[in-house]
Design a protein around this motif. Sequence first.
Motif, PDB file in Angstrom:
ATOM      1  N   MET A  46      44.293   3.651 -20.202  1.00 19.94           N
ATOM      2  CA  MET A  46      45.142   2.711 -21.124  1.00 19.94           C
ATOM      3  C   MET A  46      46.261   3.151 -21.137  1.00 19.94           C
ATOM      4  SD  MET A  46      45.240  -1.009 -21.516  1.00 19.94           S
ATOM      5  CE  MET A  46      46.784  -0.875 -21.362  1.00 19.94           C
ATOM      6  N   LEU A  47      46.242   4.401 -21.698  1.00 21.22           N
ATOM      7  CA  LEU A  47      47.321   5.222 -22.156  1.00 21.22           C
ATOM      8  C   LEU A  47      48.720   5.291 -20.923  1.00 21.22           C
ATOM      9  CD1 LEU A  47      49.088   6.486 -24.461  1.00 21.22           C
ATOM     10  CD2 LEU A  47      48.037   8.430 -23.221  1.00 21.22           C
ATOM     11  N   ALA A  48      47.872   5.579 -19.401  1.00 23.99           N
ATOM     12  CA  ALA A  48      48.130   5.479 -18.557  1.00 23.99           C
ATOM     13  C   ALA A  48      49.344   4.676 -17.518  1.00 23.99           C
ATOM     14  CB  ALA A  48      47.903   5.945 -17.198  1.00 23.99           C
ATOM     15  N   ILE A  49      48.918   3.628 -17.972  1.00 18.96           N
ATOM     16  CA  ILE A  49      48.882   2.146 -18.173  1.00 18.96           C
ATOM     17  C   ILE A  49      50.498   1.729 -18.741  1.00 18.96           C
ATOM     18  CG2 ILE A  49      48.872  -0.234 -17.640  1.00 18.96           C
ATOM     19  CD1 ILE A  49      45.560   0.398 -16.709  1.00 18.96           C
ATOM     20  N   TYR A  50      50.137   1.978 -20.242  1.00 20.59           N
ATOM     21  CA  TYR A  50      51.307   1.570 -20.798  1.00 20.59           C
ATOM     22  C   TYR A  50      52.686   2.396 -21.009  1.00 20.59           C
ATOM     23  CZ  TYR A  50      53.803   0.567 -25.399  1.00 20.59           C
ATOM     24  OH  TYR A  50      54.206   0.185 -25.912  1.00 20.59           O
ATOM     25  N   LEU A  51      51.958   3.566 -20.407  1.00 20.39           N
ATOM     26  CA  LEU A  51      53.564   4.818 -20.397  1.00 20.39           C
ATOM     27  C   LEU A  51      54.206   4.893 -19.172  1.00 20.39           C
ATOM     28  CD1 LEU A  51      51.926   8.161 -21.451  1.00 20.39           C
ATOM     29  CD2 LEU A  51      53.321   6.778 -22.639  1.00 20.39           C
ATOM     30  N   GLY A  52      53.000   4.659 -18.433  1.00 21.19           N
ATOM     31  CA  GLY A  52      54.181   3.891 -16.945  1.00 21.19           C
ATOM     32  C   GLY A  52      55.293   2.546 -16.533  1.00 21.19           C
ATOM     33  N   PHE A  53      54.531   1.503 -17.750  1.00 25.01           N
ATOM     34  CA  PHE A  53      55.356   0.266 -17.919  1.00 25.01           C
ATOM     35  C   PHE A  53      56.246   0.550 -18.899  1.00 25.01           C
ATOM     36  CE2 PHE A  53      56.157  -3.194 -20.935  1.00 25.01           C
ATOM     37  CZ  PHE A  53      56.036  -4.279 -20.002  1.00 25.01           C
ATOM     38  N   ILE A  54      56.257   1.467 -20.221  1.00 27.04           N
ATOM     39  CA  ILE A  54      57.270   1.843 -20.650  1.00 27.04           C
ATOM     40  C   ILE A  54      58.217   2.461 -19.821  1.00 27.04           C
ATOM     41  CG2 ILE A  54      57.873   3.082 -22.750  1.00 27.04           C
ATOM     42  CD1 ILE A  54      56.810   0.811 -23.398  1.00 27.04           C
ATOM     43  N   PHE A  55      57.848   3.775 -18.786  1.00 29.47           N
ATOM     44  CA  PHE A  55      58.990   4.324 -17.905  1.00 29.47           C
ATOM     45  C   PHE A  55      59.607   3.996 -16.859  1.00 29.47           C
ATOM     46  CE2 PHE A  55      55.967   8.034 -18.745  1.00 29.47           C
ATOM     47  CZ  PHE A  55      57.063   8.496 -19.999  1.00 29.47           C
ATOM     48  N   LEU A  56      58.748   2.390 -16.381  1.00 32.36           N
ATOM     49  CA  LEU A  56      59.571   2.116 -16.266  1.00 32.36           C
ATOM     50  C   LEU A  56      60.575   1.411 -16.852  1.00 32.36           C
ATOM     51  CD1 LEU A  56      56.755   0.106 -13.425  1.00 32.36           C
ATOM     52  CD2 LEU A  56      59.234   1.214 -12.777  1.00 32.36           C
ATOM     53  N   VAL A  57      60.310   0.457 -18.049  1.00 31.35           N
ATOM     54  CA  VAL A  57      61.323   0.170 -18.754  1.00 31.35           C
ATOM     55  C   VAL A  57      62.642   1.098 -19.290  1.00 31.35           C
ATOM     56  CG1 VAL A  57      61.914  -1.002 -21.281  1.00 31.35           C
ATOM     57  CG2 VAL A  57      59.177  -2.026 -20.155  1.00 31.35           C
ATOM     58  N   PHE A  59      63.699   3.552 -17.331  1.00 29.85           N
ATOM     59  CA  PHE A  59      64.251   4.147 -16.303  1.00 29.85           C
ATOM     60  C   PHE A  59      64.494   3.431 -14.596  1.00 29.85           C
ATOM     61  CE2 PHE A  59      61.828   7.757 -18.828  1.00 29.85           C
ATOM     62  CZ  PHE A  59      63.179   8.538 -19.184  1.00 29.85           C
ATOM     63  N   ALA A  60      64.365   2.539 -14.950  1.00 26.86           N
ATOM     64  CA  ALA A  60      64.439   2.278 -14.128  1.00 26.86           C
ATOM     65  C   ALA A  60      63.955  -0.242 -13.690  1.00 26.86           C
ATOM     66  CB  ALA A  60      62.925   2.023 -12.649  1.00 26.86           C
ATOM     67  N   GLN A  61      65.132  -0.015 -14.714  1.00 33.35           N
ATOM     68  CA  GLN A  61      65.190  -1.822 -15.162  1.00 33.35           C
ATOM     69  C   GLN A  61      65.882  -2.260 -14.298  1.00 33.35           C
ATOM     70  OE1 GLN A  61      67.396   0.979 -16.901  1.00 33.35           O
ATOM     71  NE2 GLN A  61      66.962   1.376 -18.577  1.00 33.35           N
ATOM     72  N   GLY A  62      65.730  -1.645 -12.753  1.00 32.78           N
ATOM     73  CA  GLY A  62      66.174  -2.924 -11.907  1.00 32.78           C
ATOM     74  C   GLY A  62      65.511  -3.387 -10.901  1.00 32.78           C
ATOM     75  N   VAL A  63      64.349  -1.983 -11.335  1.00 32.12           N
ATOM     76  CA  VAL A  63      63.332  -3.289 -11.098  1.00 32.12           C
ATOM     77  C   VAL A  63      62.485  -3.513 -11.531  1.00 32.12           C
ATOM     78  CG1 VAL A  63      60.724  -2.013 -10.347  1.00 32.12           C
ATOM     79  CG2 VAL A  63      62.722  -0.443  -9.776  1.00 32.12           C
ATOM     80  N   LEU A  64      62.257  -3.975 -12.702  1.00 34.22           N
ATOM     81  CA  LEU A  64      62.115  -4.745 -13.636  1.00 34.22           C
ATOM     82  C   LEU A  64      62.886  -6.404 -13.466  1.00 34.22           C
ATOM     83  CD1 LEU A  64      60.939  -2.608 -16.129  1.00 34.22           C
ATOM     84  CD2 LEU A  64      59.110  -3.699 -14.894  1.00 34.22           C
TER      85      LEU A  64
END
Length: 114
Positions: A46-57, A59-64
């Motif tokens: 769960m931590l990996a899923i959540y941190l993956g999402f937070i890192f996308l938010v 560092f990769a706003q364009g992807v989102l």
Amino acid sequence: MAPPADARDGDPATADAVTQRILHSPSFQELVRTRTRFAWTMSGIMLAIYLGFIFLVAFAQGVLAVKVGTTTSLGIVLGVVVILAAFALTGIYVQRANGRFDELTRRVRQEAGR
């Protein structure tokens, strides 16, 4: 869980002996080891899923921001996936708790004479 019958009767020495017998039981040690390992594994996932999402938010706003359909962005879809993953992992834990962990608990109680 109710205290052992000996403890309810007020004999702390007998209750302590039962407690020591349970603590040294191989089945109890297996229960603690298995449950702890499984809980840490589920928490890590769960931590990996959540941190993956937070890192996308972060560092990769364009992807989102990529549109999915006509009105929804990938960020919204992934946010829902994070929430659904939490529900799924909870369900998996409950299934394991009601199966394997309850079985081990019954074995510990039988070994303790309860």
